[in-house]
Design a protein around this motif. Structure first.
Motif, PDB file in Angstrom:
ATOM      1  N   GLN A  64     -85.006 -21.129  55.144  1.00  0.00           N
ATOM      2  CA  GLN A  64     -85.205 -19.994  56.042  1.00  0.00           C
ATOM      3  C   GLN A  64     -84.168 -18.887  55.887  1.00  0.00           C
ATOM      4  N   VAL A  65     -83.076 -19.170  55.196  1.00  0.00           N
ATOM      5  CA  VAL A  65     -81.976 -18.216  55.089  1.00  0.00           C
ATOM      6  C   VAL A  65     -82.050 -17.483  53.763  1.00  0.00           C
ATOM      7  N   GLU A  66     -81.954 -16.164  53.829  1.00  0.00           N
ATOM      8  CA  GLU A  66     -82.022 -15.354  52.620  1.00  0.00           C
ATOM      9  C   GLU A  66     -80.658 -14.787  52.243  1.00  0.00           C
ATOM     10  N   LEU A  67     -79.605 -15.411  52.707  1.00  0.00           N
ATOM     11  CA  LEU A  67     -78.252 -15.002  52.350  1.00  0.00           C
ATOM     12  C   LEU A  67     -77.787 -15.860  51.174  1.00  0.00           C
ATOM     13  N   ASP A  68     -76.870 -15.341  50.401  1.00  0.00           N
ATOM     14  CA  ASP A  68     -76.290 -16.090  49.296  1.00  0.00           C
ATOM     15  C   ASP A  68     -74.815 -16.279  49.601  1.00  0.00           C
ATOM     16  N   CYS A  69     -74.420 -17.490  49.952  1.00  0.00           N
ATOM     17  CA  CYS A  69     -73.055 -17.777  50.364  1.00  0.00           C
ATOM     18  C   CYS A  69     -72.049 -17.324  49.315  1.00  0.00           C
ATOM     19  N   GLU A  70     -72.296 -17.619  48.059  1.00  0.00           N
ATOM     20  CA  GLU A  70     -71.350 -17.261  47.005  1.00  0.00           C
ATOM     21  C   GLU A  70     -71.162 -15.748  46.906  1.00  0.00           C
ATOM     22  N   VAL A  71     -72.239 -14.998  47.020  1.00  0.00           N
ATOM     23  CA  VAL A  71     -72.157 -13.538  46.981  1.00  0.00           C
ATOM     24  C   VAL A  71     -71.387 -13.031  48.193  1.00  0.00           C
ATOM     25  N   GLN A  72     -71.667 -13.591  49.362  1.00  0.00           N
ATOM     26  CA  GLN A  72     -70.999 -13.171  50.585  1.00  0.00           C
ATOM     27  C   GLN A  72     -69.503 -13.511  50.555  1.00  0.00           C
ATOM     28  N   VAL A  73     -69.158 -14.671  50.007  1.00  0.00           N
ATOM     29  CA  VAL A  73     -67.745 -15.071  49.884  1.00  0.00           C
ATOM     30  C   VAL A  73     -67.011 -14.090  48.975  1.00  0.00           C
ATOM     31  N   ASP A  74     -67.604 -13.785  47.848  1.00  0.00           N
ATOM     32  CA  ASP A  74     -66.989 -12.845  46.903  1.00  0.00           C
ATOM     33  C   ASP A  74     -66.786 -11.481  47.562  1.00  0.00           C
ATOM     34  N   TYR A  75     -67.817 -10.979  48.222  1.00  0.00           N
ATOM     35  CA  TYR A  75     -67.732  -9.680  48.891  1.00  0.00           C
ATOM     36  C   TYR A  75     -66.663  -9.680  49.989  1.00  0.00           C
ATOM     37  N   PHE A  76     -66.696 -10.705  50.841  1.00  0.00           N
ATOM     38  CA  PHE A  76     -65.789 -10.765  51.981  1.00  0.00           C
ATOM     39  C   PHE A  76     -64.331 -10.781  51.540  1.00  0.00           C
ATOM     40  N   TYR A  77     -63.978 -11.715  50.676  1.00  0.00           N
ATOM     41  CA  TYR A  77     -62.569 -11.842  50.291  1.00  0.00           C
ATOM     42  C   TYR A  77     -62.091 -10.655  49.457  1.00  0.00           C
ATOM     43  N   ASN A  78     -62.970 -10.089  48.650  1.00  0.00           N
ATOM     44  CA  ASN A  78     -62.600  -8.914  47.872  1.00  0.00           C
ATOM     45  C   ASN A  78     -62.407  -7.702  48.785  1.00  0.00           C
ATOM     46  N   THR A  79     -63.299  -7.536  49.749  1.00  0.00           N
ATOM     47  CA  THR A  79     -63.252  -6.388  50.650  1.00  0.00           C
ATOM     48  C   THR A  79     -62.111  -6.470  51.657  1.00  0.00           C
ATOM     49  N   PHE A  80     -61.947  -7.618  52.295  1.00  0.00           N
ATOM     50  CA  PHE A  80     -61.003  -7.722  53.402  1.00  0.00           C
ATOM     51  C   PHE A  80     -59.626  -8.262  53.026  1.00  0.00           C
ATOM     52  N   TYR A  81     -59.524  -8.971  51.918  1.00  0.00           N
ATOM     53  CA  TYR A  81     -58.244  -9.517  51.500  1.00  0.00           C
ATOM     54  C   TYR A  81     -57.775  -8.963  50.153  1.00  0.00           C
ATOM     55  N   GLY A  82     -58.646  -8.228  49.473  1.00  0.00           N
ATOM     56  CA  GLY A  82     -58.302  -7.744  48.142  1.00  0.00           C
ATOM     57  C   GLY A  82     -58.145  -8.886  47.156  1.00  0.00           C
ATOM     58  N   TYR A  83     -58.844  -9.986  47.402  1.00  0.00           N
ATOM     59  CA  TYR A  83     -58.736 -11.187  46.574  1.00  0.00           C
ATOM     60  C   TYR A  83     -60.040 -11.406  45.824  1.00  0.00           C
ATOM     61  N   GLN A  84     -59.935 -11.569  44.528  1.00  0.00           N
ATOM     62  CA  GLN A  84     -61.114 -11.830  43.702  1.00  0.00           C
ATOM     63  C   GLN A  84     -61.334 -13.336  43.634  1.00  0.00           C
ATOM     64  N   VAL A  85     -62.381 -13.798  44.264  1.00  0.00           N
ATOM     65  CA  VAL A  85     -62.717 -15.220  44.273  1.00  0.00           C
ATOM     66  C   VAL A  85     -63.312 -15.583  42.918  1.00  0.00           C
ATOM     67  N   SER A  86     -62.829 -16.670  42.351  1.00  0.00           N
ATOM     68  CA  SER A  86     -63.397 -17.114  41.082  1.00  0.00           C
ATOM     69  C   SER A  86     -64.767 -17.736  41.336  1.00  0.00           C
ATOM     70  N   GLU A  87     -65.553 -17.807  40.290  1.00  0.00           N
ATOM     71  CA  GLU A  87     -66.879 -18.412  40.410  1.00  0.00           C
ATOM     72  C   GLU A  87     -66.761 -19.870  40.851  1.00  0.00           C
ATOM     73  N   GLU A  88     -65.751 -20.571  40.327  1.00  0.00           N
ATOM     74  CA  GLU A  88     -65.537 -21.973  40.684  1.00  0.00           C
ATOM     75  C   GLU A  88     -65.165 -22.115  42.168  1.00  0.00           C
ATOM     76  N   GLU A  89     -64.313 -21.207  42.666  1.00  0.00           N
ATOM     77  CA  GLU A  89     -63.943 -21.243  44.083  1.00  0.00           C
ATOM     78  C   GLU A  89     -65.157 -21.013  44.953  1.00  0.00           C
TER      79      GLU A  89
END
Length: 95
Positions: A64-89
């Motif tokens: 039922q969910v159309e969100l992509d956790c990995e995409v959201q994690v990458d966006y969130f940490y890059n936007t708010f922490y300036g941290y580039q999350v690795s694909e493995e993370e």
């Protein structure tokens, strides 16, 4: 469903390996999950908790969910922490 926090010494095994907890349907059905954490636990009243909501929604209602956790994690940490999350993370956090 039981969500186990990453703090306080709790673990999924504390529930799944315990006879006392095994009486609960959540334990019997394998619905015990460790909440993810990168910088802060995803269940605390911090901005990171939005990721916990996304993760919980995908975990409980994948059809039922159309969100992509990995995409959201990458966006969130890059936007708010300036941290580039690795694909493995991202994969580890969103599994």
């Amino acid at each position: 469903v039981i969500f186990v926090p990453t703090y306080g010494g709790a673990s999924v095994e504390a529930f799944t390996d315990s006879e006392e907890w095994n009486i609960l349907p959540a334990v019997q059905e394998g619905n015990v999950y460790m909440l993810p954490q990168l910088f802060a636990p995803w269940d605390t009243p911090l901005a990171d908790s939005i990721l916990g909501i996304i993760w919980m929604a995908e975990t409980l209602y994948p059809e039922q969910v159309e969100l992509d956790c990995e995409v959201q994690v990458d966006y969130f940490y890059n936007t708010f922490y300036g941290y580039q999350v690795s694909e493995e993370e991202a994969q580890r956090l969103c599994k």
